[in-house]
Scaffold this active site. Structure first.
Site, PDB file in Angstrom:
ATOM      1  N   ALA A 158      10.143   0.168  -5.515  1.00  0.00           N
ATOM      2  CA  ALA A 158       8.909   1.112  -5.090  1.00  0.00           C
ATOM      3  C   ALA A 158       9.771   2.295  -4.305  1.00  0.00           C
ATOM      4  O   ALA A 158      10.807   2.823  -4.876  1.00  0.00           O
ATOM      5  CB  ALA A 158       7.941   0.531  -4.289  1.00  0.00           C
ATOM      6  N   CYS A 159       9.359   2.608  -3.222  1.00  0.00           N
ATOM      7  CA  CYS A 159       9.659   3.625  -2.493  1.00  0.00           C
ATOM      8  C   CYS A 159      11.160   3.379  -1.875  1.00  0.00           C
ATOM      9  O   CYS A 159      11.928   4.545  -1.582  1.00  0.00           O
ATOM     10  CB  CYS A 159       8.855   4.024  -1.217  1.00  0.00           C
ATOM     11  SG  CYS A 159       7.047   4.598  -1.813  1.00  0.00           S
ATOM     12  N   SER A 160      11.766   2.673  -1.860  1.00  0.00           N
ATOM     13  CA  SER A 160      13.076   2.318  -1.511  1.00  0.00           C
ATOM     14  C   SER A 160      14.184   1.994  -2.858  1.00  0.00           C
ATOM     15  O   SER A 160      15.295   1.814  -2.462  1.00  0.00           O
ATOM     16  CB  SER A 160      13.372   0.835  -0.923  1.00  0.00           C
ATOM     17  OG  SER A 160      12.249   0.839   0.413  1.00  0.00           O
TER      18      SER A 160
END
Length: 376
Positions: A158-160
């Site tokens: 995801a966002c990482s």
């Protein structure tokens, strides 16, 4: 050439879509949709069988997020109250896919900025929050389009994803399994955003970034030493997207809202801020570094309030725009690409010896830190 097995960031690349949607445009479209919905269901609303939808506003969006605009790949259909989703022509298998296309543009810029040719690169990692398809891997398509003879694979945290990709690339360099690795993050987040949801319709934007991670022995004179990388995951349902190939096993719910981005924003804020701040402080301690001495923080661009609190806990005071720059206001939340955009746009002015932190956090929960030092 004697390799050092010491990873550095040689360069970055950025592709920004030409089209942008302002909050004013987004609110006008959303409120038109709301009015149509409420009018169409007036009887049920009047009878108490259905709750009316509520208008959005520019003030609500900016107070909740700090976002003022976002770039997108397809503006007109997103703003059309009858569609409110991106639309473009489906491409044949012989054509470069849209996600690979923007990834190639960002990667090409990164290669050019480092003075690097495709034959110098050993691997491509496509690290993003959503992949266009299950297989072939997007990374392999990007690799082929760039003309790189090596290997590639996709990864999704995801966002990482980008910071996880940077550590993975750095580990290849440390182990001697590669000397030059491209981490590409094409984020077409407009595709998984529910543009009809008042609480989230303003959050995401489209973009693509690339980071070239290499052995210090071959890096250009101006580069960034990677001092350390640290990753952390803790399972949570507070940010979730249930879209997947197994949805066809239960077709009755295949188009439900949970197949797009959903989150419990207040819970995320409360749980992620202390987790990420402590993670940064702990890693700085391992490096025998006072976190207050960090010259700049390139934090995940999801929410201005989260960044303000994390920066304050790390630096010991409220950070100014120079210490913790934002691109959130014009790009929106671009998932894994956000902290890389901030680094790409706000790093050249630092002096040799300055240290900084690239940090991402999001669904999973997941968080990644990359401590860097400017060289030359």
């Amino acid at each position: 050439m004697q390799l050092t097995h010491r990873p550095v960031i040689s360069s970055t690349g950025l592709f920004t879509p030409e089209q942008s949607i302002t909050n004013e445009e987004l609110v006008a479209s959303f409120n038109e949709f709301v009015d149509r919905h409420n009018e169409r269901n007036a009887e049920a609303i009047e009878a108490g069988e259905m709750e009316p939808l509520q208008h959005s506003s520019v003030e609500f969006i900016e107070k909740a997020s700090g976002i003022k605009a976002r770039h997108v790949m397809a503006k007109e259909p997103i703003l059309d109250p009858d569609i409110m989703a991106p639309r473009w022509e489906e491409r044949s298998n012989e054509e470069l896919s849209i996600m690979a296309e923007i990834g190639v543009k960002a990667a090409t810029q990164a290669l050019e900025r480092a003075g690097r040719e495709a034959e110098d690169v050993d691997a491509v990692l496509c690290a993003a929050s959503n992949m266009q398809r299950a297989y072939p891997a997007m990374a392999i398509e990007i690799q082929q389009a760039l003309g790189i003879d090596g290997f590639g694979f996709d990864m999704n945290v995801a966002c990482s994803s980008a910071t996880f990709g940077i550590q993975t690339a750095a580990d290849y360099v440390r182990a001697g399994n590669a000397k030059s690795v491209l981490v590409v993050s094409p984020e077409i987040t407009s595709g998984h955003l529910n543009w009809r949801d008042r609480d989230s319709h303003f959050i995401f934007g489209d973009v693509a970034t690339a980071v070239l991670v290499e052995d210090a022995a071959i890096a250009p004179e101006e580069h960034w030493d990677i001092l350390s990388t640290k990753l952390k995951t803790v399972f949570s349902n507070n940010i979730r997207n249930n879209f997947g190939f197994l949805n066809r096993a239960h077709p009755e719910t295949a188009d439900n809202p949970d197949k797009l981005f959903v989150q419990e924003g207040r819970k995320v804020f409360k749980e992620v801020v202390p987790m990420v701040a402590q993670m940064i402080v702990d890693e700085a301690e391992k490096l025998q570094m006072d976190p207050a001495t960090l010259r700049r923080l390139w934090l995940h661009q999801a929410n201005a309030g989260m960044n303000r609190l994390i920066a304050q806990r790390v630096l010991g005071h409220e950070a100014n725009d120079d210490e913790s720059p934002t691109v959130l206001d014009t790009y929106g939340n671009t998932s894994s690409a956000g902290s890389i955009i901030a680094f790409h746009k706000h790093s050249e002015d630092l002096a040799a010896g300055d240290t900084g932190l690239i940090c991402s956090f999001g669904a999973g929960y997941s968080a990644g830190t990359v401590f860097v030092r400017k060289v030359a």
